[in-house]
Design an enzyme around this catalytic site. Structure first.
Site, PDB file in Angstrom:
ATOM      1  N   LYS A  89      -3.256   9.821  28.644  1.00 42.81           N
ATOM      2  CA  LYS A  89      -1.976  10.223  28.071  1.00 42.81           C
ATOM      3  C   LYS A  89      -0.828   9.758  28.963  1.00 42.81           C
ATOM      4  CE  LYS A  89      -2.706  14.636  28.385  1.00 42.81           C
ATOM      5  NZ  LYS A  89      -2.347  16.062  28.258  1.00 42.81           N
ATOM      6  N   HIS A  99      -1.702   9.289  19.555  1.00 44.11           N
ATOM      7  CA  HIS A  99      -1.203  10.635  19.303  1.00 44.11           C
ATOM      8  C   HIS A  99       0.175  10.720  19.962  1.00 44.11           C
ATOM      9  CE1 HIS A  99      -5.457  12.277  18.694  1.00 44.11           C
ATOM     10  NE2 HIS A  99      -5.660  11.087  19.224  1.00 44.11           N
ATOM     11  N   ARG A 153      -3.499  28.883  17.839  1.00 47.69           N
ATOM     12  CA  ARG A 153      -4.329  28.731  19.023  1.00 47.69           C
ATOM     13  C   ARG A 153      -4.482  30.079  19.719  1.00 47.69           C
ATOM     14  NH1 ARG A 153      -1.656  23.078  21.294  1.00 47.69           N
ATOM     15  NH2 ARG A 153      -2.147  21.851  19.432  1.00 47.69           N
ATOM     16  N   ASP A 166       4.387  16.448  15.264  1.00 43.52           N
ATOM     17  CA  ASP A 166       3.195  15.689  15.613  1.00 43.52           C
ATOM     18  C   ASP A 166       3.139  14.383  14.831  1.00 43.52           C
ATOM     19  OD1 ASP A 166       0.843  15.286  16.894  1.00 43.52           O
ATOM     20  OD2 ASP A 166      -0.256  16.910  15.910  1.00 43.52           O
TER      21      ASP A 166
END
Length: 608
Positions: free
Chosen positions: A435, A481, A329, A349
């Site tokens: 989230k 996620h 990133r 992840d």
């Protein structure tokens, strides 16, 4: 997990999100806001031609940006503080007044303040434009402030830094002065002591001292290199979470480092993050035939593509794909910070493909895993933030409004069904869904975001994910996620500071150091080391011709949990003389007993 700005250090005042012209309404924030104005007045007294930028409140303090005729150094701060003390002692009242836009703009230009004129130009039409005045000093400001400068408590100017006007490299670089202010001297002193403790625990310093990681300009900024001891910790962390996930029914996959750019265009990431944005994508890698690839900055599109390579029935769900993937990133060089903000990071992840009816049970499973992990690492003081979109600013696609509503409702229900208290916060959602973010405090009282569970109705539809339902028709799965500790690098940096480098035995890169007293004890010590290594422990032998006291002292500095001193008596009796990092001399123990006890401690994964 695709959110590119996940897991920040919430309490980092240098990176805090601020309102340029106003402060929160609580007394401490108002006092800090007023202190920023007092500092600006003092600087203007020293430099009458100083041009002022913004002076907002941030976590535990404030700052103000200036365009000055000369650079400042820390040596200038005492003189500014002295002038501030005088202004505070004058107990000047703060008076608010309002002016029409053109009159306000003319005022700031007459004051020689072009940055203030730009701020006025960017204010929405019809918005009230207000100023605050203390003595002869006037500043554009929404407020609020305290009644007078005399009500300011204890303060201190902390540092000087460079900062681009309004955060853009295209704008002039200004001088930023950071300060802190508290109601009582005792609070200021406690804060300064906490900063000193933070310096002692700084993972960048300890990481170098303990030989854990390094950075090299030849490799590039923000790309950490892990030495053997650092890699031993990384491997232990990954093995722990991998075993934990396997035990809870997650399957591990691998999806590589490069992805066609077109996939991120389809998923929405390319439009959201684009090129060269902080926390965004690196520029494309272009093939001779014109094909365009990106270094992978997130896993979710890859995991959804992997899901699509096989046919799935409702009987197959949930499908849980976990991956320890290195991601890339783009971060601005000035925002890189040791391991806590890097350009190359590894995530623990996971993406869970399930039906809408399975969201609650899958959330519960992920919650169980996260709680167990945080407890193992010694984090018990945490809460959940329900991160929601800002409906006025996030420009949600109206076609997806129903999906957002269902995702938010499902996440709220899952939190409440599991008895999880949460704080709803607008504007913190991912671009594809709400989230549940886990925020924990470390030993220094700083707040970090670690784990996250996100509900996504948007991306699986965009990427064509399907399963065959009980009705024999295709349906789009929901994707959760989920990350346990998030970035391995950031979490390791935090653990170094949490433990001040003295890792618990199960996590320590060197668990045992064997210290033979004389050369004649070396062979027996080496054989003992091999036996311990074969039992699964991380062991070294100090065979140098140094005094035992020096060897012990150096092992203490290296923060090795156990030291085994080996002499004639130990070899004759088949014992080891055990010293512990904190407890000191534990006396002799039979080798087998030591191995049994050490094994039990490692397997228990105690956090201390």
């Amino acid at each position: 997990m695709a959110e590119l700005d996940d897991l920040p250090f919430i309490g980092d005042s240098h990176a805090a999100s601020v309102d340029e012209l106003s402060a929160p309404s609580d007394f401490l924030s108002r006092m800090r806001h007023t202190t920023a104005h007092v500092m600006a007045q003092a600087v203007r007294e020293m430099f009458p031609d100083a041009k002022m930028g913004i002076g907002p409140v941030i976590d535990e303090g404030f700052y103000y940006d200036f365009d000055l005729p000369r650079p400042l150094t820390p040596d200038d701060l005492p003189a500014i503080e002295e002038r501030m003390a005088r202004i505070i002692g004058e107990n000047l009242p703060l008076t608010r007044f309002v002016e029409p836009r053109e009159q306000a703009r003319a005022r700031v230009l007459a004051m020689g303040q072009p940055f203030k004129a730009e701020l006025i130009d960017n204010l929405p039409q019809g918005e009230e434009i207000s100023f605050y005045q203390q003595g002869d000093f006037v500043d554009l400001c929404r407020g609020p402030h305290i009644e007078s400068t005399g009500r300011i408590g204890a303060f201190k100017l902390m540092s000087v830094a460079g900062a681009y006007w309004r955060g853009s490299e295209k704008n002039p670089q200004l001088t930023r002065i950071y300060g802190t202010a508290w109601q009582k001297k005792s609070q200021l002193q406690a804060y300064l002591e906490r900063l000193e403790e933070a310096k002692r625990r700084d993972h960048r310093v300890l990481g170098k001292q303990l030989g854990l990681f390094a950075f090299s300009e030849e490799i590039g900024p923000g790309i950490p290199l892990f030495l053997p001891k650092g890699e031993a910790i990384r491997h232990t962390m990954e093995s722990y979470v991998r075993d934990l996930q396997t035990r809870h029914g997650y399957q591990h996959v691998w999806t590589g480092h490069l992805v066609r750019e077109s996939l991120y265009k389809k998923s929405g990431h390319l439009a959201k993050y684009g090129d060269d944005k902080p926390g965004g994508l690196f520029p494309p890698i272009i093939e001779p035939d014109g094909g365009r690839f990106r270094l992978k900055p997130m896993n979710c599109p890859s995991h959804m593509t992997l899901f699509n390579t096989q046919r799935h029935s409702y009987r197959d769900l949930p499908v849980r794909y976990a991956e320890f993937a290195t991601l890339y990133r783009y971060e601005k060089s000035g925002e890189l910070a040791g391991l806590t903000r890097v350009r190359s990071l590894t995530q623990d992840d996971c993406h869970i493909f399930c039906t809408e009816e399975q969201i609650e049970s899958e959330f519960s499973l992920a919650l169980t895993l996260i709680r167990e992990s945080l407890t193992t690492y010694g984090f018990t003081d945490y809460y959940v933030r329900l991160s929601l979109p800002d409906k006025d600013k996030d420009n949600l696609d109206t076609a997806d409004a129903d999906k957002w509503e269902r995702a938010t409702s499902a996440l709220r229900s899952a939190l409440e069904a599991n008895g999880v208290a949460y704080v709803p916060v607008e504007g913190e959602a991912a671009f594809y869904g709400p989230k549940a973010d886990f925020l924990a405090k470390d030993v220094l009282g700083r707040e970090w975001q670690f784990s996250t569970i996100q509900v996504d109705f948007i991306q699986p539809a965009r990427l064509g994910c399907e399963y065959i339902g009980e009705d024999s028709k295709p349906h789009t799965p929901v994707v959760l996620h989920r990350a346990v500790t998030g970035s391995t690098e950031r979490f390791l940096g935090l653990l170094i500071e949490q433990y001040a480098g003295a890792f618990p035995t199960w996590l320590a890169p060197e668990q045992v150091r064997i210290l033979p007293i004389a050369d004649r004890h070396n062979e027996w010590s080496q054989n003992l080391a091999q036996r311990l290594i074969e039992s699964g422990f991380r062991v070294s032998v100090d065979v140098r011709s140094e005094k035992t006291g020096k060897k012990i002292a150096e092992a203490q500095v290296a923060k090795v949990p156990f030291m085994l001193v080996i002499g004639d008596r130990d070899i004759e009796a088949g014992n080891v003389s055990v010293r512990h990092r904190e407890k000191g001399d534990l006396g002799p123990r039979p080798v087998e007993q030591f191995i049994t006890d050490l094994s039990a401690e490692v397997q228990a994964r105690t956090a201390s």
